[in-house]
Design an enzyme around this catalytic site. Structure first.
Site, PDB file in Angstrom:
ATOM      1  N   GLU A   1       0.842  -1.194   0.000  1.00 17.75           N
ATOM      2  CA  GLU A   1       0.000   0.000   0.000  1.00 17.75           C
ATOM      3  C   GLU A   1       0.880   1.247   0.000  1.00 17.75           C
ATOM      4  O   GLU A   1       1.906   1.305   0.681  1.00 17.75           O
ATOM      5  CB  GLU A   1      -0.879  -0.010   1.259  1.00 17.75           C
ATOM      6  CG  GLU A   1      -1.755   1.216   1.446  1.00 17.75           C
ATOM      7  CD  GLU A   1      -2.391   1.266   2.829  1.00 17.75           C
ATOM      8  OE1 GLU A   1      -3.433   1.939   2.965  1.00 17.75           O
ATOM      9  OE2 GLU A   1      -1.854   0.642   3.766  1.00 17.75           O
TER      10      GLU A   1
ATOM     11  N   CYS B   1      -4.506  -2.990   4.198  1.00 16.31           N
ATOM     12  CA  CYS B   1      -4.203  -2.560   5.566  1.00 16.31           C
ATOM     13  C   CYS B   1      -5.204  -3.143   6.569  1.00 16.31           C
ATOM     14  O   CYS B   1      -5.409  -4.347   6.608  1.00 16.31           O
ATOM     15  CB  CYS B   1      -4.131  -1.037   5.631  1.00 16.31           C
ATOM     16  SG  CYS B   1      -3.194  -0.437   7.056  1.00 16.31           S
TER      17      CYS B   1
ATOM     18  N   LYS C   1      -9.802   0.348  -1.784  1.00 21.91           N
ATOM     19  CA  LYS C   1     -10.086   0.028  -0.383  1.00 21.91           C
ATOM     20  C   LYS C   1     -11.526   0.367  -0.048  1.00 21.91           C
ATOM     21  O   LYS C   1     -11.981   1.495  -0.247  1.00 21.91           O
ATOM     22  CB  LYS C   1      -9.128   0.807   0.518  1.00 21.91           C
ATOM     23  CG  LYS C   1      -9.209   0.443   1.993  1.00 21.91           C
ATOM     24  CD  LYS C   1      -8.149   1.198   2.780  1.00 21.91           C
ATOM     25  CE  LYS C   1      -8.144   0.774   4.248  1.00 21.91           C
ATOM     26  NZ  LYS C   1      -7.096   1.493   5.016  1.00 21.91           N
TER      27      LYS C   1
END
Length: 539
Positions: free
Chosen positions: A291, A403, A352
């Site tokens: 990321e 994440c 995301k």
């Protein structure tokens, strides 16, 4: 006489008319009487935090559950709620101490919000402690509390689930049957049974045999995971290289000058390509970048596009690149993983789905920005994606999550349901380097491997990157704040676990079971009050 009338005719003083000093004295006496219990609750909360990474003293998760069960048993709802809060606040303060990088006010604020759920749990434990088989209902209530915290407020915050303290313990294989909720249930049941056993070893109602049976039940629950098969056989394999380029400045300003993070990852990829040409390394089938490995939008910055494209062409295999992309309007940006082909360039992408409140977007921006000026660092809100991270990356059909999405059951499960054969966690933990947060996220990834029977590849900008086998074993990992590259052959699996088939059913069943137990306890209490010692109330 008037004096006689005053003495005999005056109504007794009501509690509302009682002198203030008397009320304060009684209140102070209650506070003093509750101090030992509050102190024990604080200690128990701290012990539970030590069960989690980076401390990893997982047996303390049983001790924490047992202690809260005993401290709330037989208490009033108000007393038990306070005990739950006194337990939860220090627990979260220690568990989330990595947020101190942002500010201790953020640590305290989030800890208070999360501790309120433990306060409700404490009240529920006190309520159901009056029921037969109360350790069972206590375990259900732990799942109920986690179910609520995973969703509320602002999409929830799953950190601190009992399951995440038990990702390499005898409880772990249970994840393949019922996911993280079943692991939490088993841990809570074992802890509550140990608490019940302790009760039977003291006081006038001592029952050593019952205590032994309860302890045996706790041990049986602990060992039940060994009976669960955790398959690892591969339908196919893929050679993968995970690039950890590192960052110039860990902390809030980890990016440094523009292109620095991107150059770190591009240079590391080109070095690997040179080693392959020189025969010092084997060529991978795919490459994974983390990321934010590109700190500039390659679609709006030609230099960033060219730098990524040159690195991918040098290695010559499809590469998953993490970057921020402008849009869909001027007020938003998207956190994406992009499949970059050495011949055709950028292709499929995943955005995301669950941006972090106050970190990646600011709720109630107009109001809060006037009060908390630090929020101005979040210049643009992250725009959430609308589909899962299943993409074809060379020969591998991957399931990408970004994440802290790895903490959410449904986001990871959805990728496996849609055909992901290996899981990828792209993450940037540079803000929280050397704080314990990367270890906590690594533990979550280990649980996901077992839950879904998939290898997990973690790519982090500054650490911890890792290769995790389908049984949760960490095959390789990097250190933090170092540039590194991991090369491995990982299995591509098509089989699914019982947890995949059941989905959210175990969580909902156990969570609702806790709520129903509370309802039953209320009904039992009402019936007892109506019946009383003299029989049923004729009214």
């Amino acid at each position: 006489m008037p004096v006689t009338q005053e003495r005999s005719g005056t109504a007794p003083e009501t509690p509302e008319e009682a002198p203030a000093p008397g009320r304060w004295a009684r209140a102070l006496a209650k506070v003093r009487a509750g101090l030992p219990r509050t102190g024990l609750a604080v200690l128990a909360g701290l012990l539970l935090a030590l069960a989690f990474p980076p401390f990893d003293l997982w047996p303390l998760s049983l001790a924490g559950v047992a202690a809260l069960s005993l401290l709330t048993r037989g208490r009033t709802l108000r007393q038990a709620a306070w005990t739950g809060f006194a337990f939860g606040l220090p627990f979260f303060l220690l568990l989330l101490s990595w947020l101190r990088v942002v500010g201790w006010d953020a640590t305290v604020g989030l800890s208070v919000v999360e501790a309120l759920f433990l306060a409700v749990l404490g009240a529920g434990l006190a309520l159901t402690s009056r029921l037969p088989a109360w350790p069972l209902w206590a375990a259900c209530l732990w799942v109920t509390q986690e179910w609520a915290r995973d969703r509320l407020p602002l999409g929830g915050f799953p950190w601190g689930r009992l399951a995440f303290a038990n990702t390499a313990t005898p409880f772990t294989p249970l994840a393949a049957l019922g996911g993280a909720p079943l692991v939490t249930f088993a841990v809570a049941l074992s802890g509550a049974l140990l608490g019940w056993a302790a009760l039977r070893l003291r006081g006038p109602g001592r029952a050593p045999k019952a205590a032994a049976l309860a302890a045996l039940g706790a041990v049986a629950t602990l060992l039940a995971g060994y009976l669960v098969p955790v398959p690892t056989a591969a339908a196919d394999t893929v050679k993968v290289a995970v690039i950890q380029g590192n960052v110039p400045n860990p902390g809030m300003d980890f990016l440094g000058r523009p292109m620095m993070v991107l150059n770190n990852h591009a240079n590391a990829t080109e070095k690997l390509a040179a080693d392959i040409r020189a025969g010092r390394a084997e060529k991978p089938d795919i490459v994974i970048w983390p990321e934010n490995s590109s700190d500039l939008d390659p679609f709006s910055d030609p230099l960033a596009y060219e730098r990524i494209d040159d690195a991918v062409k040098a290695i010559g295999v499809p590469t998953l690149v993490g970057t921020l992309v402008d849009g869909p309007d001027e007020q938003h940006v998207q956190n994406e993983g992009i499949v970059w082909d050495p011949k055709t360039g950028p292709g499929a992408s995943y955005t995301k789905q669950h941006p972090v409140p106050f970190g990646e977007y600011v709720p109630f921006r107009d109001q809060l920005m006037k009060v908390i000026t630090r929020l101005q660092r979040v210049a643009r809100d992250f725009y959430p994606g609308d589909h899962n991270g299943v993409m074809q990356l060379g020969p591998a059909r991957i399931g990408d999550v970004i994440c802290f999405e790895v903490a959410y059951d449904e986001i990871v499960r959805d990728t496996v349901d849609q055909g992901a054969r290996v899981l990828v966690v792209q993450t940037n933990n540079a803000t929280y380097a050397k704080t314990g947060q990367p270890e906590q996220q690594l533990a979550m990834s280990r649980l996901r491997a077992v839950e879904h029977g998939r290898a997990v590849l973690i790519a982090a900008t500054s650490g911890i990157s890792a290769v995790i086998a389908p049984d949760g074993t960490v095959m390789q990992r990097t250190e933090e704040l170092t540039a590194a590259e991991l090369s491995a052959v990982v299995p591509l699996r098509d089989g699914t676990t019982v947890a995949d088939h059941l989905g959210a059913v175990p969580e909902w069943t156990l969570a609702v079971g806790g709520l129903l137990a509370c309802g039953a306890a209320v009904l039992v209490g009402v019936r007892r009050r109506r019946t009383g010692p003299l029989g049923p109330d004729p009214s």
